[in-house]
Design a protein around this motif. Structure first.
Motif, PDB file in Angstrom:
ATOM      1  N   MET A  98       5.005 -13.313   1.293  1.00  0.00           N
ATOM      2  CA  MET A  98       3.882 -12.688   0.583  1.00  0.00           C
ATOM      3  C   MET A  98       4.318 -11.421  -0.147  1.00  0.00           C
ATOM      4  N   VAL A  99       5.140 -10.612   0.536  1.00  0.00           N
ATOM      5  CA  VAL A  99       5.628  -9.372  -0.085  1.00  0.00           C
ATOM      6  C   VAL A  99       6.461  -9.705  -1.320  1.00  0.00           C
ATOM      7  N   LEU A 100       7.366 -10.685  -1.195  1.00  0.00           N
ATOM      8  CA  LEU A 100       8.218 -11.076  -2.322  1.00  0.00           C
ATOM      9  C   LEU A 100       7.387 -11.634  -3.464  1.00  0.00           C
ATOM     10  N   LEU A 101       6.468 -12.552  -3.149  1.00  0.00           N
ATOM     11  CA  LEU A 101       5.633 -13.157  -4.178  1.00  0.00           C
ATOM     12  C   LEU A 101       4.726 -12.117  -4.824  1.00  0.00           C
ATOM     13  N   GLY A 102       4.125 -11.267  -3.999  1.00  0.00           N
ATOM     14  CA  GLY A 102       3.227 -10.238  -4.529  1.00  0.00           C
ATOM     15  C   GLY A 102       3.940  -9.284  -5.478  1.00  0.00           C
ATOM     16  N   ARG A 103       5.163  -8.887  -5.110  1.00  0.00           N
ATOM     17  CA  ARG A 103       5.927  -7.975  -5.979  1.00  0.00           C
ATOM     18  C   ARG A 103       6.302  -8.665  -7.289  1.00  0.00           C
ATOM     19  N   LEU A 104       6.610  -9.962  -7.217  1.00  0.00           N
ATOM     20  CA  LEU A 104       6.981 -10.696  -8.429  1.00  0.00           C
ATOM     21  C   LEU A 104       5.831 -10.788  -9.419  1.00  0.00           C
ATOM     22  N   ILE A 105       4.597 -10.882  -8.891  1.00  0.00           N
ATOM     23  CA  ILE A 105       3.449 -11.012  -9.801  1.00  0.00           C
ATOM     24  C   ILE A 105       2.736  -9.684 -10.036  1.00  0.00           C
ATOM     25  N   GLY A 106       3.334  -8.587  -9.534  1.00  0.00           N
ATOM     26  CA  GLY A 106       2.842  -7.271  -9.942  1.00  0.00           C
ATOM     27  C   GLY A 106       1.994  -6.509  -8.945  1.00  0.00           C
ATOM     28  N   PHE A 107       1.821  -7.007  -7.718  1.00  0.00           N
ATOM     29  CA  PHE A 107       1.055  -6.263  -6.729  1.00  0.00           C
ATOM     30  C   PHE A 107       1.945  -5.217  -6.056  1.00  0.00           C
ATOM     31  N   GLU A 108       1.382  -4.043  -5.789  1.00  0.00           N
ATOM     32  CA  GLU A 108       2.126  -3.018  -5.066  1.00  0.00           C
ATOM     33  C   GLU A 108       2.265  -3.416  -3.605  1.00  0.00           C
ATOM     34  N   LYS A 109       3.388  -3.038  -3.011  1.00  0.00           N
ATOM     35  CA  LYS A 109       3.642  -3.375  -1.608  1.00  0.00           C
ATOM     36  C   LYS A 109       2.565  -2.794  -0.700  1.00  0.00           C
ATOM     37  N   GLN A 110       2.059  -1.617  -1.047  1.00  0.00           N
ATOM     38  CA  GLN A 110       1.017  -0.984  -0.237  1.00  0.00           C
ATOM     39  C   GLN A 110      -0.212  -1.867  -0.105  1.00  0.00           C
ATOM     40  N   HIS A 111      -0.656  -2.458  -1.222  1.00  0.00           N
ATOM     41  CA  HIS A 111      -1.849  -3.305  -1.189  1.00  0.00           C
ATOM     42  C   HIS A 111      -1.596  -4.567  -0.359  1.00  0.00           C
ATOM     43  N   ILE A 112      -0.380  -5.102  -0.435  1.00  0.00           N
ATOM     44  CA  ILE A 112      -0.055  -6.295   0.342  1.00  0.00           C
ATOM     45  C   ILE A 112      -0.064  -5.970   1.830  1.00  0.00           C
ATOM     46  N   MET A 113       0.535  -4.841   2.205  1.00  0.00           N
ATOM     47  CA  MET A 113       0.582  -4.444   3.608  1.00  0.00           C
ATOM     48  C   MET A 113      -0.814  -4.142   4.148  1.00  0.00           C
ATOM     49  N   LEU A 114      -1.645  -3.505   3.334  1.00  0.00           N
ATOM     50  CA  LEU A 114      -3.013  -3.208   3.766  1.00  0.00           C
ATOM     51  C   LEU A 114      -3.801  -4.494   3.995  1.00  0.00           C
ATOM     52  N   SER A 115      -3.575  -5.483   3.134  1.00  0.00           N
ATOM     53  CA  SER A 115      -4.267  -6.757   3.320  1.00  0.00           C
ATOM     54  C   SER A 115      -3.784  -7.443   4.598  1.00  0.00           C
ATOM     55  N   PHE A 116      -2.484  -7.333   4.874  1.00  0.00           N
ATOM     56  CA  PHE A 116      -1.936  -7.914   6.101  1.00  0.00           C
ATOM     57  C   PHE A 116      -2.533  -7.251   7.340  1.00  0.00           C
ATOM     58  N   ILE A 117      -2.630  -5.921   7.337  1.00  0.00           N
ATOM     59  CA  ILE A 117      -3.189  -5.198   8.487  1.00  0.00           C
ATOM     60  C   ILE A 117      -4.645  -5.579   8.697  1.00  0.00           C
ATOM     61  N   SER A 118      -5.396  -5.679   7.609  1.00  0.00           N
ATOM     62  CA  SER A 118      -6.814  -6.034   7.706  1.00  0.00           C
ATOM     63  C   SER A 118      -6.999  -7.414   8.321  1.00  0.00           C
ATOM     64  N   VAL A 119      -6.220  -8.380   7.860  1.00  0.00           N
ATOM     65  CA  VAL A 119      -6.337  -9.742   8.391  1.00  0.00           C
ATOM     66  C   VAL A 119      -5.808  -9.796   9.825  1.00  0.00           C
ATOM     67  N   ASN A 120      -4.703  -9.099  10.113  1.00  0.00           N
ATOM     68  CA  ASN A 120      -4.194  -9.057  11.483  1.00  0.00           C
ATOM     69  C   ASN A 120      -5.267  -8.553  12.445  1.00  0.00           C
ATOM     70  N   ASN A 121      -5.997  -7.526  12.041  1.00  0.00           N
ATOM     71  CA  ASN A 121      -7.039  -6.982  12.906  1.00  0.00           C
ATOM     72  C   ASN A 121      -8.115  -8.024  13.201  1.00  0.00           C
ATOM     73  N   GLU A 122      -8.479  -8.795  12.198  1.00  0.00           N
ATOM     74  CA  GLU A 122      -9.491  -9.831  12.414  1.00  0.00           C
ATOM     75  C   GLU A 122      -8.967 -10.929  13.337  1.00  0.00           C
ATOM     76  N   LEU A 123      -7.687 -11.264  13.199  1.00  0.00           N
ATOM     77  CA  LEU A 123      -7.100 -12.263  14.084  1.00  0.00           C
ATOM     78  C   LEU A 123      -7.050 -11.749  15.524  1.00  0.00           C
ATOM     79  N   VAL A 124      -6.720 -10.464  15.691  1.00  0.00           N
ATOM     80  CA  VAL A 124      -6.686  -9.873  17.032  1.00  0.00           C
ATOM     81  C   VAL A 124      -8.088  -9.846  17.637  1.00  0.00           C
ATOM     82  N   LEU A 125      -9.089  -9.500  16.834  1.00  0.00           N
ATOM     83  CA  LEU A 125     -10.464  -9.483  17.326  1.00  0.00           C
ATOM     84  C   LEU A 125     -10.904 -10.878  17.780  1.00  0.00           C
ATOM     85  N   ALA A 126     -10.465 -11.904  17.056  1.00  0.00           N
ATOM     86  CA  ALA A 126     -10.827 -13.268  17.421  1.00  0.00           C
ATOM     87  C   ALA A 126     -10.055 -13.761  18.643  1.00  0.00           C
ATOM     88  N   GLU A 127      -8.816 -13.272  18.797  1.00  0.00           N
ATOM     89  CA  GLU A 127      -7.920 -13.784  19.836  1.00  0.00           C
ATOM     90  C   GLU A 127      -8.057 -13.048  21.157  1.00  0.00           C
TER      91      GLU A 127
END
Length: 273
Positions: A98-127
């Motif tokens: 995701m980081v590699l693909l996101g950087r290739l299409i112009g997304f900043e690494k910060q936004h990718i990491m923030l999206s990962f943390i947000s989704v990880n939190n939801e997975l932890v809440l469910a698990e």
């Protein structure tokens, strides 16, 4: 200013978009493993290309099952069969892509990491279920301490005078109230040592997006719920944290029928009551 709910939805959309693209890239790569040597494999054995094709199809099936399981987990916000493995697949396989693909299409690494943390939190809440306070660790960065304070909290967090000029006083109050473990670390190596020493079953970690994302990866399969610190003075200086958000997660994860038995621990200390 965007509302937190809107920000969370935007981060989730970014995550789903990038993980969908990553899944497609992996499947195309697996197909290429079969298509490229397709003609040449006839020289080895008449069924060689079909055997390789079967292996590739199994790989594509594995990736697709993982992707759709993760997708449904994110959308439904409920634990489904294999939730822990889906979180592991995200952390170990999809995140680097995701980081590699996101950087290739112009997304900043910060936004990718923030999206990962947000989704990880939801997975932890469910698990995650509910745990005794001694099995929950509040893991804090040392930059929460007021930079003008002369107390050595990285040696012993109990040296805090609880003056209220930084969030440490509020975190100690949460420790006293709920009986969970509370630790202050000066870096990733120390944080890992504390985790090994205390052996929690769940971590509520406060840090910047870089440290949170790397910490979630380093401690897998241990569930980590990440809370982003606030940096009004820039990174690593007089940062703050929303204590109400930390307390909300304590209400979510603590088993109210268990005793308060957590510890406080700081850099260089042995765990103490």
């Amino acid at each position: 200013m965007k509302q937190p709910h809107a920000i969370s939805k935007a981060r989730k959309r970014l995550f789903i978009g990038l993980i969908s693209g990553s899944c497609l890239v992996v499947c195309l790569f697996l197909m290429a493993l079969w298509l490229v040597p397709f003609i040449g494999l006839d020289a080895i054995h008449p069924y060689a290309k079909w055997a390789l094709g079967g292996v590739v199809l199994l790989g594509i099936g594995f990736v697709c099952v993982g992707y759709w399981g993760l997708f449904l987990n994110i959308i439904t916000k409920k634990q489904i069969l294999g939730s822990k493995r889906f979180r592991g697949l995200t952390i170990k396989l999809f995140l680097p892509l995701m980081v590699l693909l996101g950087r290739l299409i112009g997304f900043e690494k910060q936004h990718i990491m923030l999206s990962f943390i947000s989704v990880n939190n939801e997975l932890v809440l469910a698990e995650a279920g509910r745990y005794a306070p001694k099995d929950i660790l509040l893991l804090m960065p040392h930059c929460l301490q007021n930079s003008r304070c002369d107390k050595r909290l990285t040696y012993d967090i109990n040296n805090c005078d609880r003056c209220g000029k930084c969030p440490i006083a509020g975190l100690l109050e949460l420790h006293d109230t709920y009986g969970v473990n509370l630790a202050v670390a000066t870096g990733g190596t120390v944080a890992r040592r504390i985790v090994v020493q205390l052996r929690p079953k769940l971590i509520i970690a406060v840090a910047c997006y870089r440290d949170l994302s790397s910490g979630i990866q380093d401690t897998y399969p241990l569930p980590v719920y990440g809370v982003l610190n606030e940096r009004p003075h820039g990174p690593c200086l007089d940062t703050t944290v929303a204590l109400d958000q930390v307390e909300e997660m304590l209400h979510r994860f603590i088993d109210p029928n268990t005793a308060k038995s957590g510890k406080t621990i700081s850099t260089g200390q042995a765990a103490q009551s």
